[in-house]
Scaffold this motif. Structure first.
Motif, PDB file in Angstrom:
ATOM      1  N   SER A  80     -76.090 108.894  45.446  1.00 15.39           N
ATOM      2  CA  SER A  80     -77.530 108.726  45.575  1.00 15.39           C
ATOM      3  C   SER A  80     -78.057 107.820  44.468  1.00 15.39           C
ATOM      4  CB  SER A  80     -78.236 110.083  45.529  1.00 15.39           C
ATOM      5  OG  SER A  80     -77.991 110.699  44.285  1.00 15.39           O
ATOM      6  N   GLY A  81     -77.186 107.459  43.535  1.00 13.10           N
ATOM      7  CA  GLY A  81     -77.614 106.557  42.474  1.00 13.10           C
ATOM      8  C   GLY A  81     -76.474 106.184  41.555  1.00 13.10           C
ATOM      9  N   ARG A  82     -76.755 105.234  40.714  1.00 15.11           N
ATOM     10  CA  ARG A  82     -75.765 104.817  39.714  1.00 15.11           C
ATOM     11  C   ARG A  82     -75.894 105.717  38.497  1.00 15.11           C
ATOM     12  NH1 ARG A  82     -76.651 101.965  44.049  1.00 15.11           N
ATOM     13  NH2 ARG A  82     -75.459 100.062  44.261  1.00 15.11           N
ATOM     14  N   GLY A  83     -74.746 106.019  37.902  1.00 14.87           N
ATOM     15  CA  GLY A  83     -74.736 106.882  36.728  1.00 14.87           C
ATOM     16  C   GLY A  83     -74.941 106.091  35.450  1.00 14.87           C
ATOM     17  N   ILE A  84     -75.130 106.792  34.368  1.00 15.31           N
ATOM     18  CA  ILE A  84     -75.405 106.169  33.075  1.00 15.31           C
ATOM     19  C   ILE A  84     -74.193 105.408  32.550  1.00 15.31           C
ATOM     20  CG2 ILE A  84     -74.778 108.213  31.729  1.00 15.31           C
ATOM     21  CD1 ILE A  84     -77.698 105.915  30.902  1.00 15.31           C
ATOM     22  N   GLY A  85     -73.000 105.838  32.904  1.00 14.03           N
ATOM     23  CA  GLY A  85     -71.791 105.173  32.421  1.00 14.03           C
ATOM     24  C   GLY A  85     -71.683 103.734  32.885  1.00 14.03           C
ATOM     25  N   THR A 122     -66.378 108.952  38.136  1.00  9.40           N
ATOM     26  CA  THR A 122     -66.199 108.179  36.906  1.00  9.40           C
ATOM     27  C   THR A 122     -65.769 106.761  37.246  1.00  9.40           C
ATOM     28  OG1 THR A 122     -63.875 108.802  36.658  1.00  9.40           O
ATOM     29  CG2 THR A 122     -65.517 110.243  35.631  1.00  9.40           C
ATOM     30  N   GLY A 123     -65.864 105.897  36.255  1.00 10.30           N
ATOM     31  CA  GLY A 123     -65.423 104.525  36.452  1.00 10.30           C
ATOM     32  C   GLY A 123     -63.943 104.437  36.756  1.00 10.30           C
ATOM     33  N   TRP A 124     -63.167 105.311  36.151  1.00 10.06           N
ATOM     34  CA  TRP A 124     -61.724 105.308  36.379  1.00 10.06           C
ATOM     35  C   TRP A 124     -61.398 105.605  37.838  1.00 10.06           C
ATOM     36  CZ3 TRP A 124     -57.829 103.631  33.468  1.00 10.06           C
ATOM     37  CH2 TRP A 124     -56.529 103.977  33.831  1.00 10.06           C
ATOM     38  N   HIS A 125     -62.192 106.460  38.481  1.00  8.98           N
ATOM     39  CA  HIS A 125     -61.942 106.838  39.861  1.00  8.98           C
ATOM     40  C   HIS A 125     -62.737 106.012  40.862  1.00  8.98           C
ATOM     41  CE1 HIS A 125     -60.636 110.587  37.758  1.00  8.98           C
ATOM     42  NE2 HIS A 125     -59.592 110.322  38.505  1.00  8.98           N
ATOM     43  N   SER A 126     -63.377 104.949  40.404  1.00  7.87           N
ATOM     44  CA  SER A 126     -64.177 104.132  41.318  1.00  7.87           C
ATOM     45  C   SER A 126     -63.367 103.006  41.958  1.00  7.87           C
ATOM     46  CB  SER A 126     -65.386 103.546  40.593  1.00  7.87           C
ATOM     47  OG  SER A 126     -64.964 102.594  39.643  1.00  7.87           O
ATOM     48  N   GLY A 127     -62.102 102.919  41.630  1.00 11.68           N
ATOM     49  CA  GLY A 127     -61.266 101.888  42.232  1.00 11.68           C
ATOM     50  C   GLY A 127     -60.608 101.027  41.167  1.00 11.68           C
ATOM     51  N   TYR A 166     -70.220  93.802  39.777  1.00  9.87           N
ATOM     52  CA  TYR A 166     -69.705  94.010  41.128  1.00  9.87           C
ATOM     53  C   TYR A 166     -69.842  95.474  41.521  1.00  9.87           C
ATOM     54  CZ  TYR A 166     -66.656  93.717  45.184  1.00  9.87           C
ATOM     55  OH  TYR A 166     -66.160  93.769  46.455  1.00  9.87           O
ATOM     56  N   ARG A 167     -69.536  96.377  40.600  1.00  6.01           N
ATOM     57  CA  ARG A 167     -69.642  97.809  40.885  1.00  6.01           C
ATOM     58  C   ARG A 167     -71.105  98.267  40.941  1.00  6.01           C
ATOM     59  NH1 ARG A 167     -66.393  99.151  44.030  1.00  6.01           N
ATOM     60  NH2 ARG A 167     -64.227  99.073  43.434  1.00  6.01           N
ATOM     61  N   ILE A 168     -72.002  97.561  40.265  1.00  7.04           N
ATOM     62  CA  ILE A 168     -73.423  97.914  40.365  1.00  7.04           C
ATOM     63  C   ILE A 168     -73.960  97.516  41.739  1.00  7.04           C
ATOM     64  CG2 ILE A 168     -75.738  97.308  39.530  1.00  7.04           C
ATOM     65  CD1 ILE A 168     -74.573  97.178  36.712  1.00  7.04           C
ATOM     66  N   ILE A 169     -73.574  96.336  42.204  1.00  2.90           N
ATOM     67  CA  ILE A 169     -74.113  95.815  43.462  1.00  2.90           C
ATOM     68  C   ILE A 169     -73.429  96.454  44.669  1.00  2.90           C
ATOM     69  CG2 ILE A 169     -74.400  93.727  44.839  1.00  2.90           C
ATOM     70  CD1 ILE A 169     -74.638  92.212  42.143  1.00  2.90           C
ATOM     71  N   TRP A 170     -72.099  96.499  44.663  1.00  3.10           N
ATOM     72  CA  TRP A 170     -71.350  97.023  45.796  1.00  3.10           C
ATOM     73  C   TRP A 170     -70.686  98.348  45.428  1.00  3.10           C
ATOM     74  CZ3 TRP A 170     -71.002  91.658  44.920  1.00  3.10           C
ATOM     75  CH2 TRP A 170     -71.633  90.891  45.896  1.00  3.10           C
ATOM     76  N   VAL A 171     -71.141  99.388  46.081  1.00  2.53           N
ATOM     77  CA  VAL A 171     -70.590 100.719  45.868  1.00  2.53           C
ATOM     78  C   VAL A 171     -69.351 100.862  46.751  1.00  2.53           C
ATOM     79  CG1 VAL A 171     -71.079 103.189  46.050  1.00  2.53           C
ATOM     80  CG2 VAL A 171     -72.894 101.595  45.412  1.00  2.53           C
ATOM     81  N   PRO A 172     -68.268 101.450  46.240  1.00  5.02           N
ATOM     82  CA  PRO A 172     -67.090 101.653  47.082  1.00  5.02           C
ATOM     83  C   PRO A 172     -67.423 102.471  48.328  1.00  5.02           C
ATOM     84  CG  PRO A 172     -66.585 102.142  44.795  1.00  5.02           C
ATOM     85  CD  PRO A 172     -68.046 101.910  44.874  1.00  5.02           C
ATOM     86  N   TRP A 224     -70.074 106.795  36.804  1.00  2.00           N
ATOM     87  CA  TRP A 224     -70.622 105.527  37.275  1.00  2.00           C
ATOM     88  C   TRP A 224     -71.502 105.747  38.492  1.00  2.00           C
ATOM     89  CZ3 TRP A 224     -66.915 100.736  36.918  1.00  2.00           C
ATOM     90  CH2 TRP A 224     -66.625 100.484  35.570  1.00  2.00           C
ATOM     91  N   TYR A 225     -71.211 106.790  39.245  1.00  2.00           N
ATOM     92  CA  TYR A 225     -72.003 107.111  40.429  1.00  2.00           C
ATOM     93  C   TYR A 225     -72.250 108.609  40.435  1.00  2.00           C
ATOM     94  CZ  TYR A 225     -70.216 102.569  41.809  1.00  2.00           C
ATOM     95  OH  TYR A 225     -69.883 101.249  41.829  1.00  2.00           O
ATOM     96  N   ALA A 226     -73.443 108.987  40.844  1.00  2.00           N
ATOM     97  CA  ALA A 226     -73.788 110.403  40.969  1.00  2.00           C
ATOM     98  C   ALA A 226     -74.495 110.587  42.299  1.00  2.00           C
ATOM     99  CB  ALA A 226     -74.686 110.834  39.821  1.00  2.00           C
ATOM    100  N   GLY A 227     -74.219 111.714  42.932  1.00  2.00           N
ATOM    101  CA  GLY A 227     -74.838 111.951  44.227  1.00  2.00           C
ATOM    102  C   GLY A 227     -74.829 113.411  44.591  1.00  2.00           C
ATOM    103  N   ASP A 228     -75.553 113.719  45.653  1.00  2.00           N
ATOM    104  CA  ASP A 228     -75.624 115.078  46.155  1.00  2.00           C
ATOM    105  C   ASP A 228     -74.506 115.261  47.161  1.00  2.00           C
ATOM    106  OD1 ASP A 228     -76.466 117.605  46.685  1.00  2.00           O
ATOM    107  OD2 ASP A 228     -78.088 116.983  48.026  1.00  2.00           O
ATOM    108  N   GLY A 229     -73.638 116.205  46.893  1.00  2.00           N
ATOM    109  CA  GLY A 229     -72.510 116.456  47.774  1.00  2.00           C
ATOM    110  C   GLY A 229     -72.830 117.411  48.899  1.00  2.00           C
ATOM    111  N   GLY A 230     -74.037 117.827  49.011  1.00  2.00           N
ATOM    112  CA  GLY A 230     -74.412 118.796  50.043  1.00  2.00           C
ATOM    113  C   GLY A 230     -74.247 120.203  49.512  1.00  2.00           C
TER     114      GLY A 230
END
Length: 158
Positions: free
Chosen positions: A130-135, A64-69, A118-124, A50-56
């Motif tokens: 760095s962006g929303r994932g395809i899921g 994943t959506g399951w781990h997004s809250g 809600y998950r698209i607009i407000w990120v946990p 659901w979310y993808a980003g650069d971890g450094g």
């Protein structure tokens, strides 16, 4: 033209008009398939990113959506409820007439859309993507598919 050893061809019959009940059964089967596919995709989308980003340091993180809250888990439960409702209908267990299945499907679809939006607009806060994932987008389309199936089934009932 017929040769002496051939049997005559049977006369062509005009096609009979199919009764309205057959059209309704086909539409019901189509809405059931749309709802089942959408419910299954909604369940599976919670295990997609659901979310993808650069971890450094060159790492790419995916949440994943399951781990997004809790909303990711509730989205899973909405998709599972759609599948259970369709499974019960398949085995002949129907809801009371005062609670049409089409309205339950629409309600579950709206609930899924609200959770995903809600998950698209407000990120946990714990996630720095760095962006929303395809899921996340697949989950939104699947929830909308549940609504469409419910609306088509409502139109079928009228």
């Amino acid at each position: 033209m017929q040769t002496p050893g051939q049997r005559p061809l049977p006369p062509r019959r005009a096609r009979k008009a199919r009764p309205l009940s057959l059209h309704v059964d086909e539409l019901w089967a189509l809405t059931g398939q749309i709802a089942a596919l959408s419910g299954l995709v909604l369940v599976l989308s919670t295990f997609m990113d659901w979310y993808a980003g650069d971890g450094g340091s060159g790492l790419v993180l995916s949440v994943t959506g399951w781990h997004s809250g809790a909303l990711g888990k509730l989205t899973f439960l909405v998709g599972l409820a759609v599948l259970v409702l369709l499974g019960l209908r398949r085995f002949g267990i129907v809801l009371p007439a005062s609670l049409p299945e089409s309205l339950v499907l629409i309600g579950l679809g709206v609930l899924g859309v609200v959770f995903v939006l809600y998950r698209i607009i407000w990120v946990p806060l714990a996630i720095v993507p760095s962006g929303r994932g395809i899921g996340l987008w697949i989950a939104l389309l699947a929830a909308l598919g549940v609504i469409v199936a419910g609306v088509l089934e409502t139109a079928d009932e009228l």
